[in-house]
Design a protein around this motif. Structure first.
Motif, PDB file in Angstrom:
ATOM      1  N   SER A  63       0.832  -1.209   0.000  1.00 55.02           N
ATOM      2  CA  SER A  63       0.000   0.000   0.000  1.00 55.02           C
ATOM      3  C   SER A  63       0.865   1.257   0.000  1.00 55.02           C
ATOM      4  N   GLN A  64       2.169   1.065   0.136  1.00 51.37           N
ATOM      5  CA  GLN A  64       3.072   2.208   0.149  1.00 51.37           C
ATOM      6  C   GLN A  64       3.113   2.858  -1.230  1.00 51.37           C
ATOM      7  N   ASP A  65       2.860   4.145  -1.280  1.00 54.21           N
ATOM      8  CA  ASP A  65       2.946   4.883  -2.536  1.00 54.21           C
ATOM      9  C   ASP A  65       4.367   5.415  -2.665  1.00 54.21           C
ATOM     10  N   LEU A  66       5.176   4.713  -3.443  1.00 51.84           N
ATOM     11  CA  LEU A  66       6.577   5.104  -3.571  1.00 51.84           C
ATOM     12  C   LEU A  66       6.728   6.498  -4.157  1.00 51.84           C
ATOM     13  N   GLY A  67       5.777   6.920  -4.979  1.00 50.02           N
ATOM     14  CA  GLY A  67       5.843   8.248  -5.576  1.00 50.02           C
ATOM     15  C   GLY A  67       5.739   9.382  -4.577  1.00 50.02           C
ATOM     16  N   SER A  68       5.304   9.073  -3.373  1.00 47.27           N
ATOM     17  CA  SER A  68       5.197  10.123  -2.357  1.00 47.27           C
ATOM     18  C   SER A  68       6.477  10.267  -1.534  1.00 47.27           C
ATOM     19  N   THR A  69       7.465   9.400  -1.775  1.00 52.27           N
ATOM     20  CA  THR A  69       8.714   9.483  -1.015  1.00 52.27           C
ATOM     21  C   THR A  69       9.656  10.520  -1.625  1.00 52.27           C
ATOM     22  N   ALA A  70      10.442  11.124  -0.796  1.00 58.57           N
ATOM     23  CA  ALA A  70      11.358  12.177  -1.246  1.00 58.57           C
ATOM     24  C   ALA A  70      12.382  11.642  -2.254  1.00 58.57           C
ATOM     25  N   ILE A  71      12.895  10.434  -2.033  1.00 58.48           N
ATOM     26  CA  ILE A  71      13.923   9.902  -2.922  1.00 58.48           C
ATOM     27  C   ILE A  71      13.366   9.615  -4.313  1.00 58.48           C
ATOM     28  N   VAL A  72      12.138   9.100  -4.397  1.00 58.60           N
ATOM     29  CA  VAL A  72      11.534   8.846  -5.703  1.00 58.60           C
ATOM     30  C   VAL A  72      11.245  10.163  -6.413  1.00 58.60           C
ATOM     31  N   GLN A  73      10.751  11.141  -5.692  1.00 61.18           N
ATOM     32  CA  GLN A  73      10.492  12.448  -6.302  1.00 61.18           C
ATOM     33  C   GLN A  73      11.784  13.081  -6.800  1.00 61.18           C
ATOM     34  N   LYS A  74      12.876  12.894  -6.072  1.00 62.11           N
ATOM     35  CA  LYS A  74      14.175  13.409  -6.496  1.00 62.11           C
ATOM     36  C   LYS A  74      14.649  12.687  -7.768  1.00 62.11           C
ATOM     37  N   TRP A  75      14.433  11.354  -7.830  1.00 54.44           N
ATOM     38  CA  TRP A  75      14.808  10.576  -9.015  1.00 54.44           C
ATOM     39  C   TRP A  75      13.994  11.030 -10.221  1.00 54.44           C
ATOM     40  N   TRP A  76      12.690  11.213 -10.025  1.00 55.60           N
ATOM     41  CA  TRP A  76      11.842  11.681 -11.122  1.00 55.60           C
ATOM     42  C   TRP A  76      12.356  13.013 -11.676  1.00 55.60           C
ATOM     43  N   ALA A  77      12.696  13.933 -10.791  1.00 55.34           N
ATOM     44  CA  ALA A  77      13.205  15.237 -11.239  1.00 55.34           C
ATOM     45  C   ALA A  77      14.518  15.066 -12.000  1.00 55.34           C
ATOM     46  N   TYR A  78      15.354  14.143 -11.554  1.00 55.79           N
ATOM     47  CA  TYR A  78      16.637  13.857 -12.188  1.00 55.79           C
ATOM     48  C   TYR A  78      16.446  13.288 -13.594  1.00 55.79           C
TER      49      TYR A  78
END
Length: 103
Positions: A63-78
């Motif tokens: 149920s964990q939404d990985l897209g809400s984590t800071a590291i995933v958001q940083k990767w997406w921006a990268y």
């Protein structure tokens, strides 16, 4: 264990850069994926269309939404500068329906 497949779109001319960035995946991102039950994760490139095809296994119904984590958001921006991305920098991703599986 469930399998998921999806496709994404790479911008023209960025195949080598995409592969380089993934070969240097951040350890904290890899660890997060493993902790969320993601394993056997592969991404393939159709060089004629710049379509990325991804397949992964995921344990359980996380149920964990990985897209809400800071590291995933940083990767997406990268990654947003080299692939089609949504306004939040998440990759434009289209889930694919499985039509055949040979275990």
């Amino acid at each position: 264990m469930q399998r998921f497949a999806f496709k994404m779109k790479l911008k023209p001319g960025f195949a080598a850069e995409y592969q380089k960035r993934h070969s240097e995946i951040w350890p904290e991102l890899a660890q997060l994926l493993k902790e969320a039950g993601v394993s056997d994760y592969s991404i393939f490139l159709d060089e004629e269309t710049n379509t990325l095809f991804a397949v992964q296994k995921q344990a359980g119904q996380s149920s964990q939404d990985l897209g809400s984590t800071a590291i995933v958001q940083k990767w997406w921006a990268y990654m947003a500068d080299i692939m089609d991305a949504n306004p939040d920098n998440s990759p434009v991703s289209v889930p694919l329906k499985e039509v055949f599986y040979l275990p």
